[in-house]
Design an enzyme around this catalytic site. Sequence first.
Site, PDB file in Angstrom:
ATOM      1  N   GLY A 115       0.839  -1.188   0.000  1.00  0.00           N
ATOM      2  CA  GLY A 115       0.000   0.000   0.000  1.00  0.00           C
ATOM      3  C   GLY A 115       0.872   1.234   0.000  1.00  0.00           C
ATOM      4  CB  CYS A 116       0.413   4.497   1.649  1.00  0.00           C
ATOM      5  SG  CYS A 116       1.329   6.000   2.004  1.00  0.00           S
ATOM      6  CG  PHE A 117       6.010   4.984  -0.641  1.00  0.00           C
ATOM      7  CD1 PHE A 117       5.670   6.197  -0.056  1.00  0.00           C
ATOM      8  CD2 PHE A 117       6.359   4.997  -1.983  1.00  0.00           C
ATOM      9  CE1 PHE A 117       5.676   7.383  -0.767  1.00  0.00           C
ATOM     10  CE2 PHE A 117       6.371   6.179  -2.715  1.00  0.00           C
ATOM     11  CZ  PHE A 117       6.030   7.372  -2.093  1.00  0.00           C
ATOM     12  CD1 TRP A 118       5.250   8.410   2.600  1.00  0.00           C
ATOM     13  CD2 TRP A 118       3.244   9.244   3.112  1.00  0.00           C
ATOM     14  NE1 TRP A 118       5.085   9.567   1.882  1.00  0.00           N
ATOM     15  CE2 TRP A 118       3.858  10.100   2.170  1.00  0.00           C
ATOM     16  CE3 TRP A 118       1.978   9.565   3.577  1.00  0.00           C
ATOM     17  CZ2 TRP A 118       3.246  11.253   1.700  1.00  0.00           C
ATOM     18  CZ3 TRP A 118       1.363  10.712   3.103  1.00  0.00           C
ATOM     19  CH2 TRP A 118       2.003  11.545   2.181  1.00  0.00           C
ATOM     20  CB  CYS A 119       1.738   2.443   5.816  1.00  0.00           C
ATOM     21  SG  CYS A 119       0.372   3.612   5.858  1.00  0.00           S
TER      22      CYS A 119
END
Length: 193
Positions: free
Chosen positions: A26-30
């Site tokens: 998913g979102c690479f920040w997570c």
Amino acid sequence: MNEELKLPVTTTQIPEGLELITLGGGCFWCTEAVFQHLEGVEKVISGYSNGYVENPSYREICSGTTGHAEVVQVFFDPDKISLRKILEVFFATHDPTTVNRQGNDTGPQYRSAIFYTTVSQENIAMDLINGLNNQDIYDKKIVTEVAELQNFYPADDYHQDYYNLNGHQPYCQFVIKPKVNKLEKYFKDLMKE
């Protein structure tokens, strides 16, 4: 069957003594925030992999038309943490049963993916997926893409180390923090002190 694969030209060089696995959750920040906390993980770089547009911009990635997945490259010391443990954390901290979706993030750029650099990494990933599916750990079958790493393009600097630099922002508090809390609850023994 343990033969090494040639790394793509755009892949960062792997420092001696470390291994590299590229993960899309998913979102690479997570995903970045989770893996930065693991003992034995030396470096995590957010970026884009396995698409067909060279040097894509964030705006192009968000369009969902470049074929790339938002990923993190995880550089780890196999003497301190095994790939299997890394993948166990990966499967526990995102939903590997949804196609092109993680929570409210939808599109092929948010697909669950493991991009390997060696045949042995592919074998470990497939063995773990088969084991999780056979144990009915999830309500649905795992749909994580497992493929050879074809390319990697680092995201802009403002995407790197995002949670550590922006932890007070609402997205970090409501989306990323629960993943880090889950890591702490279930994998405390694997976390950095």
